[in-house]
Enzyme design. Structure first.
Site, PDB file in Angstrom:
ATOM      1  N   ASP A 123       4.844   0.633  11.861  1.00 31.14           N
ATOM      2  CA  ASP A 123       3.771   0.169  11.405  1.00 31.14           C
ATOM      3  C   ASP A 123       3.349  -1.208  12.083  1.00 31.14           C
ATOM      4  O   ASP A 123       2.490  -1.830  11.549  1.00 31.14           O
ATOM      5  CB  ASP A 123       3.675   0.128   9.779  1.00 31.14           C
ATOM      6  CG  ASP A 123       3.621   1.515   9.181  1.00 31.14           C
ATOM      7  OD1 ASP A 123       3.922   1.880   8.099  1.00 31.14           O
ATOM      8  OD2 ASP A 123       3.374   2.492  10.141  1.00 31.14           O
TER       9      ASP A 123
ATOM     10  N   ARG B 101       0.920  14.919  12.095  1.00 34.22           N
ATOM     11  CA  ARG B 101       1.532  14.764  10.604  1.00 34.22           C
ATOM     12  C   ARG B 101       1.663  16.068  10.005  1.00 34.22           C
ATOM     13  O   ARG B 101       0.810  16.254   8.817  1.00 34.22           O
ATOM     14  CB  ARG B 101       0.459  14.037  10.083  1.00 34.22           C
ATOM     15  CG  ARG B 101      -0.161  12.635  10.874  1.00 34.22           C
ATOM     16  CD  ARG B 101       0.961  11.691  10.827  1.00 34.22           C
ATOM     17  NE  ARG B 101       1.248  10.945   9.742  1.00 34.22           N
ATOM     18  CZ  ARG B 101       0.860   9.882   9.367  1.00 34.22           C
ATOM     19  NH1 ARG B 101      -0.309   9.497   9.778  1.00 34.22           N
ATOM     20  NH2 ARG B 101       1.332   9.470   8.214  1.00 34.22           N
TER      21      ARG B 101
ATOM     22  N   LYS C 103       0.991  -1.247  -0.123  1.00 35.08           N
ATOM     23  CA  LYS C 103       0.069  -0.032  -0.072  1.00 35.08           C
ATOM     24  C   LYS C 103       1.119   1.334  -0.032  1.00 35.08           C
ATOM     25  O   LYS C 103       0.550   2.093  -0.671  1.00 35.08           O
ATOM     26  CB  LYS C 103      -1.038  -0.014   1.096  1.00 35.08           C
ATOM     27  CG  LYS C 103      -1.458   1.602   1.481  1.00 35.08           C
ATOM     28  CD  LYS C 103      -2.302   1.562   2.834  1.00 35.08           C
ATOM     29  CE  LYS C 103      -1.568   1.626   4.161  1.00 35.08           C
ATOM     30  NZ  LYS C 103      -1.259   3.067   4.442  1.00 35.08           N
ATOM     31  N   ASN C 104       2.059   1.047   0.834  1.00 28.48           N
ATOM     32  CA  ASN C 104       2.711   2.311   0.956  1.00 28.48           C
ATOM     33  C   ASN C 104       3.590   2.678  -0.065  1.00 28.48           C
ATOM     34  O   ASN C 104       4.546   3.551   0.003  1.00 28.48           O
ATOM     35  CB  ASN C 104       3.320   2.461   2.220  1.00 28.48           C
ATOM     36  CG  ASN C 104       2.230   2.722   3.608  1.00 28.48           C
ATOM     37  OD1 ASN C 104       1.300   2.929   3.138  1.00 28.48           O
ATOM     38  ND2 ASN C 104       2.706   2.338   4.638  1.00 28.48           N
TER      39      ASN C 104
HETATM   40  C1  EPZ Z   1       4.697   6.966   6.048  1.00 29.52           C
HETATM   41  O1  EPZ Z   1       4.087   8.234   6.678  1.00 29.52           O
HETATM   42  C2  EPZ Z   1       3.495   5.862   6.006  1.00 29.52           C
HETATM   43  N1  EPZ Z   1       2.515   6.085   5.342  1.00 29.52           N
HETATM   44  C3  EPZ Z   1       3.350   5.378   7.552  1.00 29.52           C
HETATM   45  O2  EPZ Z   1       2.409   4.518   7.313  1.00 29.52           O
HETATM   46  C4  EPZ Z   1       4.449   5.180   8.434  1.00 29.52           C
HETATM   47  O3  EPZ Z   1       4.392   4.985   9.641  1.00 29.52           O
HETATM   48  C5  EPZ Z   1       5.576   6.304   8.127  1.00 29.52           C
HETATM   49  O4  EPZ Z   1       5.849   6.653   6.629  1.00 29.52           O
HETATM   50  C6  EPZ Z   1       6.927   6.034   8.936  1.00 29.52           C
HETATM   51  O5  EPZ Z   1       7.334   4.978   8.195  1.00 29.52           O
HETATM   52  C7  EPZ Z   1       2.468   6.089   3.919  1.00 29.52           C
HETATM   53  O6  EPZ Z   1       3.501   5.707   3.355  1.00 29.52           O
HETATM   54  C8  EPZ Z   1       1.343   6.578   3.486  1.00 29.52           C
HETATM   55  P1  EPZ Z   1       7.173  10.414   7.871  1.00 29.52           P
HETATM   56  P2  EPZ Z   1       4.729   9.621   6.529  1.00 29.52           P
HETATM   57  O7  EPZ Z   1       7.033  11.735   6.873  1.00 29.52           O
HETATM   58  O8  EPZ Z   1       5.417   9.702   5.155  1.00 29.52           O
HETATM   59  C9  EPZ Z   1       7.003  13.895  11.099  1.00 29.52           C
HETATM   60  C10 EPZ Z   1       0.456   3.138   7.731  1.00 29.52           C
HETATM   61  O9  EPZ Z   1      -0.099   2.716   8.720  1.00 29.52           O
HETATM   62  N2  EPZ Z   1       7.085  14.570   9.902  1.00 29.52           N
HETATM   63  O10 EPZ Z   1       8.267   9.401   7.669  1.00 29.52           O
HETATM   64  O11 EPZ Z   1       3.700  10.580   6.833  1.00 29.52           O
HETATM   65  C11 EPZ Z   1       6.042  12.995  11.458  1.00 29.52           C
HETATM   66  O12 EPZ Z   1       5.068  13.549  12.013  1.00 29.52           O
HETATM   67  C12 EPZ Z   1       1.060   4.460   7.657  1.00 29.52           C
HETATM   68  O13 EPZ Z   1       0.560   2.488   6.829  1.00 29.52           O
HETATM   69  C13 EPZ Z   1       7.306  15.998   9.986  1.00 29.52           C
HETATM   70  O14 EPZ Z   1       7.710  16.517  11.282  1.00 29.52           O
HETATM   71  O15 EPZ Z   1       5.667   9.555   7.705  1.00 29.52           O
HETATM   72  C14 EPZ Z   1       6.552  11.692  12.055  1.00 29.52           C
HETATM   73  O16 EPZ Z   1       6.699  11.809  13.461  1.00 29.52           O
HETATM   74  C15 EPZ Z   1       0.895   5.122   9.173  1.00 29.52           C
HETATM   75  N3  EPZ Z   1       7.275  17.071   9.202  1.00 29.52           N
HETATM   76  C16 EPZ Z   1       7.876  11.509  11.475  1.00 29.52           C
HETATM   77  O17 EPZ Z   1       8.223  12.819  10.851  1.00 29.52           O
HETATM   78  C17 EPZ Z   1       6.976  16.436   7.833  1.00 29.52           C
HETATM   79  O18 EPZ Z   1       6.902  17.354   6.937  1.00 29.52           O
HETATM   80  C18 EPZ Z   1       7.629  10.396  10.221  1.00 29.52           C
HETATM   81  O19 EPZ Z   1       6.996  10.947   9.398  1.00 29.52           O
HETATM   82  C19 EPZ Z   1       6.786  15.025   7.755  1.00 29.52           C
HETATM   83  C20 EPZ Z   1       6.849  14.260   8.722  1.00 29.52           C
END
Ligand code: EPZ
Length: 449
Positions: free
Chosen positions: A338, A152, A52-53
């Site tokens: 995840d 997020r 999915k991701n």
């Molecule tokens: C992706 O989310 C996945 N979603 C998430 O899966 C997964 O948990 C996550 O990566 C971490 O592996 C998809 O791929 C659709 P990040 P993403 O940007 O890209 C902070 C599931 O259950 N952050 O790596 O949103 C954020 O708040 C989902 O399938 C900022 O601060 O994750 C988090 O604390 C849940 N500023 C951390 O970084 C930003 O601009 C990691 O987020 C972006 C993120």
């Protein structure tokens, strides 16, 4: 008349695919529930779907070209994939899906606005920002807002795009982005924090930029490597995929391609944990153990034997009770956030105790109160939870809150005494294709009502 030649030159690797089509899945009402009666070991074969991701981002990559992109091993039966299809269709794409095949033609795209009522359903829509900006020089994308597991933010995405010359204004809940005349400019970008989404958005934006872009402190997830491989098939020049420094040499345009989406390592990890909890032996078809590196070591410490056999993973529980161990979630190749909720469900019945520390999201313990209602002994302190193994869990009526918390409750239901009813299963259907069909085919007493 479909804009695509038929799928004959694509290969579906799923002879049996869930019967109902994606549209009917979306119609399934919010009142649907799953009822599980615990105590049955899982034995049998589970086909693992495309990730999915990964698929959600590959679909956005199609926006970078005016020629059709063909995907094999697409998880078409997921609610999130349907939402992404709705968004891309709204923008003007032609999309065709058949079993696990998908074709997207972004030639006819005429709008660059991703509206709130579509984006709010699925945060992955923010990934259209980079491609729209790169190909059309402008984009208006609703801010995705938070979700159950955290606020997020998307600041890392926006700051990095500004470093490529984009002018970004936030107005009325929308991101208004404009590229400089002549397009985005290659830049050296150092992410202050590792972010999967920000790495993907910038990777896609940089493919059509003027000059070379370097992404430092980039995320290394296998889904990002797979996205990069798809972009390379479309004509991009990318090196360093899977390392913390990715270099992209911008090109004028990208062409069509065919790409098979990598298997969903989180779905595979979920079913590995399921087998560890219920006992029995599962064969997970078309799954790759190397994508679960850190998790594998911890799972075998807990007593779960996993081996790669050709394209499949064989898993069974070695000992009669899971051993309590500590885990901490980290960016890839660390233990994936995840799988945190699922691992915690497994620790509920462990020998001894285990500590679960969540370092990626600020609020990813919503499964804890629900597991405690089933008799688990879990205490949360800050971003850690101490799980003390109990003799048994009791079936109960529980509430799903987010995708992975929901599946943790299904896993707990598989081993609890009596019946567990999980409400709000639309969360589940966002990320697990035909979970009721896949589990009941392996002997689980599970049904959707
Ligand atoms: C992706 O989310 C996945 N979603 C998430 O899966 C997964 O948990 C996550 O990566 C971490 O592996 C998809 O791929 C659709 P990040 P993403 O940007 O890209 C902070 C599931 O259950 N952050 O790596 O949103 C954020 O708040 C989902 O399938 C900022 O601060 O994750 C988090 O604390 C849940 N500023 C951390 O970084 C930003 O601009 C990691 O987020 C972006 C993120």
């Amino acid at each position: 008349m479909s804009p695509f030649p038929d799928f004959k030159n694509l290969k579906s690797n799923r002879d049996s695919y869930p019967s109902s089509d994606p549209e009917t899945l979306v119609q399934s009402s919010k009142l649907d529930k799953i009822v599980v009666t615990g105590g049955k070991p899982l034995n049998g074969i589970i086909p693992i779907s495309g990730a999915k991701n990964a698929a959600l981002k590959h679909m956005c990559a199609a926006l970078l070209s005016d020629e059709p992109i063909y995907f094999e091993n697409a998880p078409n039966m997921l609610r999130d994939i349907q939402s992404q299809c709705d968004l891309l269709t709204y923008l003007g794409c032609q999309i065709r899906r058949e079993k696990d095949l998908m074709a997207i033609d972004a030639g006819p795209v005429k709008s660059q606005t991703a509206p709130y009522d579509i984006v709010r359903k699925m945060r992955g829509s923010i990934l259209v920002l980079g491609p729209l900006l790169a190909r059309f020089g402008q984009a208006k994308v609703s801010l995705p807002g938070g979700c159950a597991i955290g606020t997020r933010p998307v600041d890392l995405h926006l700051n990095a795009l500004e470093e490529m010359g984009a002018e970004i204004k936030l107005e009325n809940g929308y991101i208004n982005a404009k590229a400089p005349q002549g397009g985005l400019l290659g830049a050296k970008i150092l992410f202050p924090k590792v972010s999967v989404g920000a790495t993907e958005n910038l990777l896609m934006a940089a493919t059509l930029a003027n000059g070379t872009t370097v992404l430092a402190n980039a995320a290394k997830e296998p889904e990002i490597v797979d996205l990069g491989e798809c972009l390379i098939k479309m004509g991009s020049k990318i090196t360093g995929l899977g390392t913390e420094t990715i270099t992209i040499e911008g090109v004028k345009s990208l062409k069509g391609a065919t790409h098979s989406i990598l298997p969903d390592r989180i779905e595979a990890g979920t079913y590995i944990i399921a087998a560890g909890m219920t006992g029995g032996t599962l064969k997970l078809e078309n799954a790759r153990i190397e994508h679960l590196s850190a998790a594998m070591g911890l799972l075998s410490q807990a007593g779960i034997e996993v081996e790669q056999s050709g394209f499949d993973i064989i898993v069974h529980r070695e000992i009669d009770r899971i051993q309590g161990i500590d885990i901490m979630t980290e960016p890839y190749p660390g233990f994936p956030t995840d799988l945190q909720a699922q691992f915690m469900a497994m620790l509920c019945l462990c020998q001894g105790a285990g500590m679960v520390t969540e370092t990626i999201f600020e609020n990813r313990f919503m499964h804890v109160p629900e597991l405690c209602r089933m008799g688990a002994d879990i205490i949360v302190q800050g971003n850690s939870a101490i799980v003390r193994g109990v003799e048994s869990l009791k079936g109960a009526e529980v509430m799903a809150t987010d995708l992975r918390a929901s599946v943790a409750l299904v896993l707990a239901g598989l081993v609890a005494e009596g019946e567990t009813t999980i409400n709000r299963i639309y969360h589940l259907e966002r990320g697990y294709e035909d979970i009721v069909g896949k589990l009941s085919a392996c002997g689980a007493a599970i049904k959707k009502v």
